[in-house]
Design a protein around this motif. Structure first.
Motif, PDB file in Angstrom:
ATOM      1  N   ASN A  59      39.278  47.855  34.484  1.00 60.61           N
ATOM      2  CA  ASN A  59      39.587  48.828  34.052  1.00 60.61           C
ATOM      3  C   ASN A  59      41.307  48.900  34.011  1.00 60.61           C
ATOM      4  OD1 ASN A  59      37.305  50.646  32.974  1.00 60.61           O
ATOM      5  ND2 ASN A  59      38.253  51.522  34.705  1.00 60.61           N
ATOM      6  N   SER A  60      42.612  48.625  35.074  1.00 66.87           N
ATOM      7  CA  SER A  60      43.372  47.748  34.947  1.00 66.87           C
ATOM      8  C   SER A  60      43.781  46.858  34.454  1.00 66.87           C
ATOM      9  CB  SER A  60      43.363  47.761  36.389  1.00 66.87           C
ATOM     10  OG  SER A  60      43.156  46.359  37.196  1.00 66.87           O
ATOM     11  N   LEU A  61      42.567  45.637  34.007  1.00 65.84           N
ATOM     12  CA  LEU A  61      42.912  44.427  32.935  1.00 65.84           C
ATOM     13  C   LEU A  61      43.186  44.766  32.142  1.00 65.84           C
ATOM     14  CD1 LEU A  61      41.131  41.524  34.357  1.00 65.84           C
ATOM     15  CD2 LEU A  61      43.269  42.198  34.780  1.00 65.84           C
ATOM     16  N   PRO A  62      44.030  44.587  31.106  1.00 67.42           N
ATOM     17  CA  PRO A  62      44.487  44.805  29.304  1.00 67.42           C
ATOM     18  C   PRO A  62      43.654  44.608  28.371  1.00 67.42           C
ATOM     19  CG  PRO A  62      45.734  42.637  29.856  1.00 67.42           C
ATOM     20  CD  PRO A  62      45.591  43.404  31.328  1.00 67.42           C
TER      21      PRO A  62
ATOM     22  N   ALA B  59      31.692  35.521  31.819  1.00 65.55           N
ATOM     23  CA  ALA B  59      31.776  34.438  31.662  1.00 65.55           C
ATOM     24  C   ALA B  59      31.684  33.502  33.085  1.00 65.55           C
ATOM     25  CB  ALA B  59      32.524  33.528  30.606  1.00 65.55           C
ATOM     26  N   THR B  60      32.661  33.984  33.944  1.00 62.71           N
ATOM     27  CA  THR B  60      32.959  33.485  35.034  1.00 62.71           C
ATOM     28  C   THR B  60      32.141  33.477  36.105  1.00 62.71           C
ATOM     29  OG1 THR B  60      34.735  34.716  35.496  1.00 62.71           O
ATOM     30  CG2 THR B  60      35.712  33.186  34.388  1.00 62.71           C
ATOM     31  N   GLY B  61      31.117  34.201  35.995  1.00 61.40           N
ATOM     32  CA  GLY B  61      30.335  35.493  37.341  1.00 61.40           C
ATOM     33  C   GLY B  61      31.555  35.555  38.072  1.00 61.40           C
ATOM     34  N   ILE B  62      32.490  36.683  38.083  1.00 58.92           N
ATOM     35  CA  ILE B  62      33.079  36.897  38.917  1.00 58.92           C
ATOM     36  C   ILE B  62      32.419  38.482  38.975  1.00 58.92           C
ATOM     37  CG2 ILE B  62      35.215  38.571  38.754  1.00 58.92           C
ATOM     38  CD1 ILE B  62      37.033  35.721  38.417  1.00 58.92           C
ATOM     39  N   ALA B  63      31.978  38.809  37.585  1.00 60.09           N
ATOM     40  CA  ALA B  63      31.052  40.122  37.845  1.00 60.09           C
ATOM     41  C   ALA B  63      29.863  40.461  38.508  1.00 60.09           C
ATOM     42  CB  ALA B  63      30.779  40.454  36.767  1.00 60.09           C
ATOM     43  N   GLY B  64      29.681  39.099  39.443  1.00 59.51           N
ATOM     44  CA  GLY B  64      27.964  38.863  40.165  1.00 59.51           C
ATOM     45  C   GLY B  64      28.431  38.917  41.529  1.00 59.51           C
ATOM     46  N   MET B  65      30.022  38.917  42.003  1.00 58.27           N
ATOM     47  CA  MET B  65      30.332  38.828  43.305  1.00 58.27           C
ATOM     48  C   MET B  65      29.818  39.948  44.537  1.00 58.27           C
ATOM     49  SD  MET B  65      34.007  36.816  43.279  1.00 58.27           S
ATOM     50  CE  MET B  65      34.567  36.834  44.942  1.00 58.27           C
ATOM     51  N   LYS B  66      29.453  39.560  45.521  1.00 56.28           N
ATOM     52  CA  LYS B  66      29.363  41.267  46.289  1.00 56.28           C
ATOM     53  C   LYS B  66      30.291  41.354  47.545  1.00 56.28           C
ATOM     54  CE  LYS B  66      25.497  41.651  43.644  1.00 56.28           C
ATOM     55  NZ  LYS B  66      25.503  42.477  42.630  1.00 56.28           N
ATOM     56  N   THR B  67      30.373  40.332  48.408  1.00 53.89           N
ATOM     57  CA  THR B  67      31.130  40.323  49.252  1.00 53.89           C
ATOM     58  C   THR B  67      32.424  38.524  48.993  1.00 53.89           C
ATOM     59  OG1 THR B  67      29.910  39.074  50.491  1.00 53.89           O
ATOM     60  CG2 THR B  67      29.947  41.362  50.464  1.00 53.89           C
ATOM     61  N   LEU B  68      33.411  39.156  49.841  1.00 53.70           N
ATOM     62  CA  LEU B  68      34.436  37.673  50.281  1.00 53.70           C
ATOM     63  C   LEU B  68      34.707  37.442  51.166  1.00 53.70           C
ATOM     64  CD1 LEU B  68      36.811  35.291  47.603  1.00 53.70           C
ATOM     65  CD2 LEU B  68      37.240  36.322  50.506  1.00 53.70           C
ATOM     66  N   ALA B  69      34.245  36.611  52.143  1.00 55.79           N
ATOM     67  CA  ALA B  69      34.950  36.754  53.648  1.00 55.79           C
ATOM     68  C   ALA B  69      35.208  35.178  54.049  1.00 55.79           C
ATOM     69  CB  ALA B  69      33.772  37.050  54.845  1.00 55.79           C
ATOM     70  N   PHE B  70      36.536  35.090  54.981  1.00 54.54           N
ATOM     71  CA  PHE B  70      37.563  34.376  55.340  1.00 54.54           C
ATOM     72  C   PHE B  70      37.398  34.445  57.243  1.00 54.54           C
ATOM     73  CE2 PHE B  70      40.478  37.359  53.804  1.00 54.54           C
ATOM     74  CZ  PHE B  70      41.150  36.657  55.107  1.00 54.54           C
TER      75      PHE B  70
ATOM     76  N   ASP C  53      42.370  41.591  22.062  1.00 58.12           N
ATOM     77  CA  ASP C  53      42.381  41.892  20.822  1.00 58.12           C
ATOM     78  C   ASP C  53      40.448  40.605  20.586  1.00 58.12           C
ATOM     79  OD1 ASP C  53      43.580  41.639  18.069  1.00 58.12           O
ATOM     80  OD2 ASP C  53      45.379  40.773  18.841  1.00 58.12           O
ATOM     81  N   PRO C  54      40.625  41.823  19.276  1.00 59.87           N
ATOM     82  CA  PRO C  54      39.051  41.695  18.515  1.00 59.87           C
ATOM     83  C   PRO C  54      39.743  40.562  17.492  1.00 59.87           C
ATOM     84  CG  PRO C  54      39.814  43.503  18.554  1.00 59.87           C
ATOM     85  CD  PRO C  54      40.541  43.238  19.195  1.00 59.87           C
ATOM     86  N   ASN C  55      41.180  40.785  17.009  1.00 61.56           N
ATOM     87  CA  ASN C  55      42.049  39.311  15.696  1.00 61.56           C
ATOM     88  C   ASN C  55      42.304  38.040  16.382  1.00 61.56           C
ATOM     89  OD1 ASN C  55      41.587  41.399  13.818  1.00 61.56           O
ATOM     90  ND2 ASN C  55      42.952  42.209  14.642  1.00 61.56           N
ATOM     91  N   ASN C  56      42.837  38.242  17.639  1.00 67.34           N
ATOM     92  CA  ASN C  56      43.119  36.856  18.290  1.00 67.34           C
ATOM     93  C   ASN C  56      41.961  36.280  19.134  1.00 67.34           C
ATOM     94  OD1 ASN C  56      44.109  34.748  19.596  1.00 67.34           O
ATOM     95  ND2 ASN C  56      46.290  36.465  19.452  1.00 67.34           N
ATOM     96  N   PRO C  57      41.265  34.861  19.163  1.00 66.33           N
ATOM     97  CA  PRO C  57      40.295  34.406  19.669  1.00 66.33           C
ATOM     98  C   PRO C  57      40.456  34.036  20.662  1.00 66.33           C
ATOM     99  CG  PRO C  57      40.339  33.173  18.032  1.00 66.33           C
ATOM    100  CD  PRO C  57      41.474  34.395  17.382  1.00 66.33           C
ATOM    101  N   PHE C  58      42.190  34.392  21.678  1.00 65.15           N
ATOM    102  CA  PHE C  58      42.481  33.396  22.203  1.00 65.15           C
ATOM    103  C   PHE C  58      42.970  34.511  23.703  1.00 65.15           C
ATOM    104  CE2 PHE C  58      43.050  30.423  19.352  1.00 65.15           C
ATOM    105  CZ  PHE C  58      42.869  29.390  19.808  1.00 65.15           C
ATOM    106  N   VAL C  59      42.787  35.531  22.958  1.00 64.78           N
ATOM    107  CA  VAL C  59      42.724  36.322  23.769  1.00 64.78           C
ATOM    108  C   VAL C  59      41.131  37.342  23.837  1.00 64.78           C
ATOM    109  CG1 VAL C  59      44.717  39.230  24.767  1.00 64.78           C
ATOM    110  CG2 VAL C  59      45.277  37.289  23.163  1.00 64.78           C
ATOM    111  N   PRO C  60      40.821  36.837  25.002  1.00 62.35           N
ATOM    112  CA  PRO C  60      39.599  37.355  24.795  1.00 62.35           C
ATOM    113  C   PRO C  60      39.179  39.140  25.996  1.00 62.35           C
ATOM    114  CG  PRO C  60      39.326  35.978  26.687  1.00 62.35           C
ATOM    115  CD  PRO C  60      40.596  35.553  25.914  1.00 62.35           C
ATOM    116  N   SER C  61      38.779  39.298  25.585  1.00 62.70           N
ATOM    117  CA  SER C  61      38.285  40.955  26.820  1.00 62.70           C
ATOM    118  C   SER C  61      38.304  40.737  28.757  1.00 62.70           C
ATOM    119  CB  SER C  61      37.004  41.940  26.524  1.00 62.70           C
ATOM    120  OG  SER C  61      36.084  41.199  26.745  1.00 62.70           O
ATOM    121  N   ALA C  62      38.486  41.154  28.940  1.00 60.68           N
ATOM    122  CA  ALA C  62      38.225  41.417  30.545  1.00 60.68           C
ATOM    123  C   ALA C  62      36.761  41.082  30.423  1.00 60.68           C
ATOM    124  CB  ALA C  62      38.657  42.940  31.358  1.00 60.68           C
TER     125      ALA C  62
END
Length: 339
Positions: free
Chosen positions: A169-172, A190-201, A175-184
């Motif tokens: 929600n915080s990301l812009p 595509a990157t798989g970030i949506a599947g991340m559960k936890t990160l630990a270091f 633009d459906p008219n600009n293929p080089f500005v994809p939606s969040a």
């Protein structure tokens, strides 16, 4: 010292924010800690800053009130000139802006600082054995704690899943008219970030030096994009016999580089088919200026193997020039080395 960020009521929009809590145990220096808090209150009021006092579960807190103008002076709330007036947070109404509240208090030897009264309620309830679930009862946190945190000097843990929606929600928007500005949403998927559960270091000192570990939990059926690219093969990663003993650093990665490249191409194309097309065209043009018949994909990419070795040797002498140009060797495994 503990620093915690909580979701609180944060939804990603500018009208809400995550909770932040800082806890410092002064141990046998609680008196000096209280003196420091009193000095802070005195200086705060002497500078003409507003403050009020509140009690939370029997603990006295000084609430430092930070006006919006103060944050604007620090450029923390500066509006972009590109934002239309109708979309700015200052709508021009007469409604008075609420100041940011920072709670500062002490319970025993523990200093508590937070921007959220609700978080402080929970912390103080837990300290007194109240019926609030603690992090130690989290089935997501404890596996990382038992594996990496018990002997760590410092560690950090992020429960990423609750923040995914807020970050989206915080990301812009795209633009459906600009293929080089994809939606969040497309980027996250595509990157798989949506599947991340936890990160630990964590960082710990052991007999052979400092150990640093990083662990990302992504269910196998949700590993896409970046996480599929970084999938390691369960193969031997020991130094080969030809690596000399004067080596000062060594790394070996058993990763299927051909699959990783195909995953990269697929990820870019899913984010933006046009960007994926440009990537393929650029790859096809590699080496054509030297040999029009050269096919970089067929001759190089399609022959990548599953072994990547990098090692560095000691400098030839102690001069600055030699130390800045240490001999380094990079080896790529190939499934068809003759090509």
């Amino acid at each position: 010292l503990t620093l915690a960020v909580t979701r609180n009521s944060w939804t990603g929009g500018p009208e809400t924010s995550p909770g932040v809590a800082l806890l410092i145990d002064a141990e046998d220096q609680s008196g000096r800690m209280q003196s420091a808090i009193n000095d802070l209150k005195t200086r705060w009021q002497a500078n003409g800053n507003p403050m009020k006092n509140e009690s939370i579960r029997g603990v006295d807190f000084s609430v430092l009130l930070i006006e919006e103008e103060t944050l604007e002076d620090l450029d923390l709330l500066e509006e972009s000139e590109d934002v239309p007036p109708s979309e700015r947070t200052d709508s021009g109404l007469d409604e008075e802006e609420k100041p940011t509240e920072i709670f500062v208090g002490q319970s025993g030897s523990l200093l508590l600082v937070s921007n959220s009264r609700l978080d402080l309620e929970k912390i103080l309830s837990l300290m007194n054995g109240g019926p609030v679930l603690s992090l130690a009862e989290s089935t997501d946190f404890m596996p990382d704690y038992n594996r990496s945190f018990r002997d760590a000097l410092i560690y950090g843990w992020i429960n990423f899943e609750p923040f995914v929606d807020a970050i989206r929600n915080s990301l812009p928007p795209g633009d459906p008219n600009n293929p080089f500005v994809p939606s969040a949403e497309r980027i996250f998927r595509a990157t798989g970030i949506a599947g991340m559960k936890t990160l630990a270091f964590s960082s710990s000192l052991q007999s052979d030096g400092e150990h640093i570990s990083l662990h990302v939990q992504v269910p196998e059926n949700e590993r896409r994009g970046l996480f599929r690219m970084m999938a390691f093969e369960p193969k031997d990663a020991a130094p080969p016999s030809f690596v000399s003993e004067d080596t000062i650093s060594f790394a070996r990665y058993r990763i299927n580089m051909l699959n990783s490249w195909r995953t990269l191409e697929g990820m870019v194309s899913e984010i933006s088919p046009q960007m994926g097309g440009m990537l393929r065209m650029s790859l096809e043009a590699v080496g054509k200026d030297k040999d029009p018949t050269f096919d970089f994909r067929r001759n190089f990419v399609e022959n990548l193997g599953d072994d990547l070795i990098v090692w560095r040797k000691a400098p030839r002498d102690n001069t600055m020039e030699a130390m800045s140009q240490q001999p380094e060797i990079l080896l790529l495994g190939s499934s068809n080395s003759e090509q």
